[in-house]
Design an enzyme around this catalytic site. Structure first.
Site, PDB file in Angstrom:
ATOM      1  N   SER A 152       7.698  -5.430  12.002  1.00 21.97           N
ATOM      2  CA  SER A 152       7.039  -5.462  10.702  1.00 21.97           C
ATOM      3  C   SER A 152       6.932  -4.040  10.184  1.00 21.97           C
ATOM      4  CB  SER A 152       5.666  -6.135  10.831  1.00 21.97           C
ATOM      5  OG  SER A 152       5.032  -6.263   9.582  1.00 21.97           O
TER       6      SER A 152
ATOM      7  N   ARG B 130       5.151  -7.787   5.134  1.00 26.74           N
ATOM      8  CA  ARG B 130       3.903  -8.492   4.867  1.00 26.74           C
ATOM      9  C   ARG B 130       4.146  -9.968   4.551  1.00 26.74           C
ATOM     10  NH1 ARG B 130       0.008  -5.357   0.927  1.00 26.74           N
ATOM     11  NH2 ARG B 130       1.794  -5.574  -0.457  1.00 26.74           N
TER      12      ARG B 130
ATOM     13  N   VAL C  48      -5.941  -7.169   8.643  1.00 26.76           N
ATOM     14  CA  VAL C  48      -4.851  -6.193   8.770  1.00 26.76           C
ATOM     15  C   VAL C  48      -3.808  -6.365   7.670  1.00 26.76           C
ATOM     16  CG1 VAL C  48      -5.203  -6.029  11.250  1.00 26.76           C
ATOM     17  CG2 VAL C  48      -3.535  -7.647  10.373  1.00 26.76           C
ATOM     18  N   GLU C  49      -2.950  -5.345   7.527  1.00 22.27           N
ATOM     19  CA  GLU C  49      -1.884  -5.293   6.525  1.00 22.27           C
ATOM     20  C   GLU C  49      -2.418  -5.539   5.115  1.00 22.27           C
ATOM     21  OE1 GLU C  49       1.618  -7.540   7.401  1.00 22.27           O
ATOM     22  OE2 GLU C  49       2.129  -6.335   9.134  1.00 22.27           O
ATOM     23  N   GLY C  50      -3.586  -4.969   4.831  1.00 19.81           N
ATOM     24  CA  GLY C  50      -4.192  -5.116   3.512  1.00 19.81           C
ATOM     25  C   GLY C  50      -5.292  -6.147   3.542  1.00 19.81           C
TER      26      GLY C  50
END
Length: 763
Positions: free
Chosen positions: A148, A316, A438-440
Site C-alpha cells: 500500500s 487507499r 489509519v490512512e486518513g
C-alpha cells in the site's frame, strides 16, 4: 453577444470579484487536488451520468496465475495462522509465517515481475487481503502495508532507475522489510505541521564525503517499524546554503533511510487495540543520508506531499476497503449461521423480526461493499487513480464494517464477548477502530476530502475557474475564466431544469438503461445526481470559499456523493453477475437505503443552509414531496433469509472467505460451520416432527415418526450446536503473569533488546 464584449463588460467584473472572494489554495491542498485523477465520480458531478458508459466497463477479473496464488499460498498461509495464539500467546506471527510471507512474495504483490515481484493486478492484491482478513487481522495488516502506501509504490511511481534497480529486487526477495514514517506527534492529518526536518549539507557516508541530508525526526504508529530494515521517511527539507537550488525551504520530501545507520532509535512496540501486528515509534537524531536516497533524486525534493497523495490515491482504495469488505461478508456469514442454529423459546432466533432487521442489513452491506470494492479495483486496473473515489472507499467501507460488526456482536450476545479460541468475532471487533483511523481518519475524510477535494477535482468547471483566477498572467487568466465561467453557467441552468423536471415527476422520465427490475433505481440516481450538481453549484455560488469551513454541510454533500458512487457499484454488480433474481432483494435494500440517506442529507442541507431562502428554494426544486423512508420490512426479511439458509445467493455473498478445515475442532468458526450444515440437514426431520406435534427425539422415535438413523442425526446436530454456542473459560493462573510461561508468550521481536530514544525526542 460577441465574446469580446461579454468578456470585457460582464466577465471582467466577475473575475475581479471572484479573485477577492475566493481564498487561495495552500500548497498541500493544491498538491492533494493535483494527485491522481477522476473517474465515475466526475460523471456523477455532471448531474447527468452516462449509465451505459459505466456498464460497459469490464468487471475485475483474476488471471490464472492469480487464481492459483489464492488457492495455493494464500490458502496455505491462512491454515498456518492461529489468530488466538498470534494475539494472546505469541504476540507476533510465528517465525515460519514470516519466512513464508517472504518466500512466497506476499510483500511484493505490486512489484513488477521484471524486478522479481508478483506483478499482480489491483484486484488480485485486493482478493489476497480480503481472504487473509477473514482469517487474521494481524496477517492481513502485515501483508497489506508493503503493498500500500510505502517505499515499493513510491519507488515504482517516482524512483530513479538506479533506485528501482537496487531496491525493488531486494524488497521482492524479502531481503528488506519496508515501512513508511509519516505520522508524528505534532502532525497527523495536518502534514503542514510536521516538525521532522532534514538539512542539506555535506557529510560522510560509508567512508566517503558526499552531498546529503542531516535528518531529525520522531514518528509513531509505524506499521512494520519495529522490524523494518528500510524506512521511507517524510520530512521538511531545508537548504540554507542553497546547495541544491535557490530556495531555503524546499518542502516535504521523501527519502529511503536504512535503519542500521547511526543515530536511529527503534522504539518499543505499540499495541493497537490488542492486535499484535508490528507497529511502533522511531526516532532519528543527526542521521546523515546521501542525496541519492531521496526518492526520485534531487528533482523530486520538495514534492513529497504530492507523491504521497498520488500513491495513496491507489493504495487507499485497495487495502482497507478489502479488509472492510471481508469483515462485512464474514459477519454476514457467521451471524446468519449463528442465528439459524441458535434457538430461544424453541424457535430459531433467525425467525425473530428484531434479529432479521440486523441480518438483513448485514447481508445487504456485504453485497454493497464487495460491489464497490470490485468496481474500484476494475478502475485501478484500467489505469485510473481516482483520489476522491478511493477516499470514499476507505471512509465508507470502514464505517460500514463498523456497523456490520456491531450488528454481529448484538446478535451473538455473550458468545461474542467472551474471549478465547472459540470466539470468532472479538478480534475483528477490536480491529475496527484501527481501520477507521489509519490512512486518513474518517472524520477528516468525510468532512474535508470526499466533498472538499471532490467538488474541486470532479466538477466539470470549478478547477478550471480556480486555476484561471490564480494565473499570474491576468489577460490569459481572464480568457480562461471567461470560457470556464460561462460553461459553468450553462451547466448550472441545465441541471436546474433537469432537477426540477425529475423531482416533480418522481424521476419517472430520468435517463436509465434497460435494466429490467433495476431500471427504476437508475432513474432515481439520475434524478439525485442532477439535484446534487445543482445544490453544489448553489452552495458554491452563495458561500464561496466559506463552504470549506462549513464542515458539517460539506460532510453531508460528501455523504450524497458517496451514496451515489456506492449505489452505482451495486447496480453494476447486479448487471455484471447476470441479474440474478435471487439477489434482487439485496440490490433493492442497498438502493432504497442509499436513496433514503441521500434525501435525508438533502433535507439536512436545506434545513441548515446559512442563507435560509436558498435552502427553501432548493427544497422546492429537489424534494417537493418530502423524503423516502428506506427499505421495507418485507425486503429486509428477504435479505435476512438469504444468509440464514444455504443458497447460491448466500454463496455469492461469502465467496472466497477462508473456511477452516474440519480438523480444527477447537476453532469456533469450524464448529459453527459444522453445526450450520448439520442443522440444515436435519430440518426436514424436524419439520416432520413438528407436523406430528412432537418435539422430543425419544418420543418421536417411539411414535415411529423418525427412524433410529434420523434420531442419531438429530442428536449429532444438537451436540454440534452445543459445541458451536459454547464459550471459553480459563483457570485463574492462565490469566496472570505468574501463571504464564514467558518463554511461550514472548515473540522474538518483543524479547530483543530495545534501543532507547534520545530523552528530548520522547513524548
Amino acid at each position: 453577444m460577441p465574446s469580446s464584449v461579454r468578456r470585457s463588460w460582464i466577465t471582467k467584473p466577475i473575475f475581479g470579484l471572484a479573485q477577492r472572494a475566493l481564498p487561495r489554495l495552500s500548497s498541500t491542498e493544491r498538491e492533494a487536488i493535483e494527485a491522481g485523477d477522476v473517474w465515475w465520480d466526475a460523471d456523477l458531478f455532471t448531474g447527468n451520468p452516462d449509465w451505459n458508459k459505466l456498464l460497459a466497463c469490464a468487471p475485475a477479473r483474476l488471471s490464472e496465475e492469480e487464481q492459483q496464488f489464492l488457492a495455493g499460498p494464500v490458502e496455505e498461509l491462512c491454515r498456518m495462522v492461529d489468530d488466538w495464539k498470534v494475539n494472546w500467546q505469541w504476540h507476533d506471527l510465528p517465525p515460519q509465517v514470516w519466512e513464508f510471507l517472504k518466500a512466497k512474495k506476499f510483500f511484493a504483490m505490486i512489484i513488477p515481475k521484471q524486478y522479481g515481484g508478483l506483478g499482480f493486478s489491483a484486484y488480485a492484491h485486493s482478493e489476497v487481503i480480503r481472504k487473509l482478513s477473514s482469517r487474521s487481522v494481524c496477517a492481513a495488516c502485515t501483508a497489506m502495508v508493503p503493498n500500500s502506501l510505502g517505499p515499493g509504490e513510491l519507488l515504482m511511481q517516482f524512483g530513479t532507475k538506479e533506485q528501482r534497480d537496487y531496491w525493488l529486487p531486494r524488497l521482492a526477495r524479502g531481503e528488506e522489510i519496508p515501512c513508511f514514517g509519516l505520522t508524528s506527534p505534532e502532525a497527523g492529518s495536518d502534514a503542514a505541521s510536521m516538525v521532522d526536518t532534514g538539512v542539506v549539507c555535506r557529510g560522510r557516508y560509508e567512508g566517503r564525503e558526499v552531498l546529503g541530508i542531516r535528518l531529525n525526526w520522531h514518528k509513531r504508529y509505524i506499521t512494520l517499524g519495529p522490524i523494518a530494515t528500510v524506512l521511507g521517511l517524510a520530512f521538511k527539507l531545508h537548504d540554507p546554503d542553497h546547495l541544491i537550488g535557490d530556495r531555503d525551504d524546499v518542502g516535504i520530501t521523501l527519502a529511503l533511510v536504512p535503519t542500521h545507520i547511526p543515530g536511529i532509535s527503534i522504539g518499543r512496540r505499540h499495541l493497537p487495540a490488542m492486535h499484535v501486528f508490528q507497529n511502533g515509534p522511531n526516532w532519528g537524531r543527526d542521521v546523515f543520508i546521501p542525496m541519492d536516497n531521496v526518492i526520485g533524486g534531487v528533482e523530486q525534493a520538495g514534492k513529497g506531499w504530492k507523491m504521497l497523495m498520488s500513491a495513496l490515491a491507489a493504495g487507499r482504495g485497495i487495502s482497507l476497503p478489502s479488509l472492510s469488505a471481508a469483515g462485512a461478508a464474514y459477519t454476514a456469514h457467521v451471524t446468519g449461521a449463528y442465528a439459524r442454529i441458535r434457538e430461544q423459546f424453541q424457535v430459531s432466533i433467525a425467525k425473530f423480526e428484531a434479529i432479521q432487521e440486523r441480518l438483513g442489513r448485514l447481508a445487504a452491506t456485504a453485497y454493497l461493499l464487495d460491489a464497490a470494492r470490485r468496481m474500484t479495483c476494475a478502475a485501478l486496473d484500467d489505469g485510473h487513480h481516482p483520489a476522491v473515489v478511493t477516499a470514499i472507499m476507505k471512509a465508507q467501507a470502514t464505517d460500514r464494517m463498523r456497523v456490520s460488526v456491531n450488528d454481529a456482536m448484538d446478535v451473538h450476545g455473550g458468545k461474542a464477548i467472551i474471549e478465547g479460541p472459540l470466539n470468532y468475532l472479538g478480534s475483528l471487533y477490536r480491529g475496527v477502530p484501527i481501520a477507521i483511523t489509519v490512512e486518513g481518519a474518517n472524520i477528516v475524510t468525510r468532512a474535508l476530502i470526499q466533498f472538499g477535494q471532490g467538488a474541486i477535482r470532479c466538477h466539470p468547471y470549478l478547477l478550471k475557474e480556480m486555476m484561471a483566477l490564480e494565473d499570474a498572467d491576468r489577460a490569459r487568466g481572464l480568457d480562461a475564466f471567461d470560457q470556464a465561467f460561462w460553461g459553468h453557467v450553462k451547466h448550472s441552468l441545465a441541471n436546474a431544469a433537469r432537477t426540477f423536471g425529475r423531482a416533480w415527476t418522481g424521476g419517472l422520465f430520468a435517463p436509465a438503461p434497460d435494466a429490467g427490475a433495476a431500471t427504476k433505481f437508475y432513474r432515481q440516481l439520475s434524478r439525485h445526481a442532477a439535484a446534487f450538481a445543482l445544490a453544489v453549484d448553489m452552495a458554491l455560488l452563495m458561500l464561496g470559499g466559506g463552504l470549506k469551513r462549513k464542515e458539517m454541510l460539506s460532510a453531508r454533500f460528501g455523504d450524497i456523493l458517496s451514496e451515489l458512487y456506492l449505489s452505482s457499484a451495486a447496480l453494476k454488480r447486479w448487471n455484471d453477475e447476470g441479474r440474478h433474481d435471487e439477489d434482487l432483494p439485496l440490490l433493492e435494500w442497498c438502493l432504497e437505503s442509499s436513496l433514503a440517506t441521500i434525501e435525508s442529507r438533502f433535507d439536512e442541507i436545506f434545513a441548515n443552509f446559512p442563507i435560509r431562502p436558498v435552502g427553501w428554494l432548493l427544497r422546492f426544486f429537489i424534494l417537493p414531496f418530502g423524503r423516502r423512508r428506506g427499505p421495507s420490512d418485507r425486503c429486509t426479511d428477504r435479505c435476512a433469509e438469504l444468509i440464514a439458509n444455504p443458497s447460491a445467493a448466500r454463496d455469492r455473498l461469502t465467496v472466497d472467505l477462508f473456511h477452516p478445515p474440519e480438523s480444527e475442532r477447537d476453532h469456533g468458526l469450524a464448529l459453527l460451520e459444522g453445526a450450520f450444515a448439520k442443522i440444515v440437514a436435519v430440518q426436514p426431520i424436524r419439520d416432520r416432527m413438528h407436523s406430528a406435534r412432537v418435539r422430543d427425539v425419544e418420543a418421536a422415535l417411539k411414535q415411529c415418526t423418525i427412524s433410529e438413523a434420523e434420531a442419531a442425526q438429530l442428536r449429532e446436530a444438537a451436540d454440534a450446536v452445543a459445541a458451536a454456542v459454547a464459550v471459553d473459560d480459563f483457570a485463574p493462573e492462565e490469566l496472570t503473569a505468574r501463571g504464564a510461561n514467558k518463554e511461550d508468550v514472548s515473540s522474538p521481536a518483543i524479547s530483543q533488546p530495545i534501543p532507547q530514544p534520545h530523552p528530548q525526542a520522547a513524548e
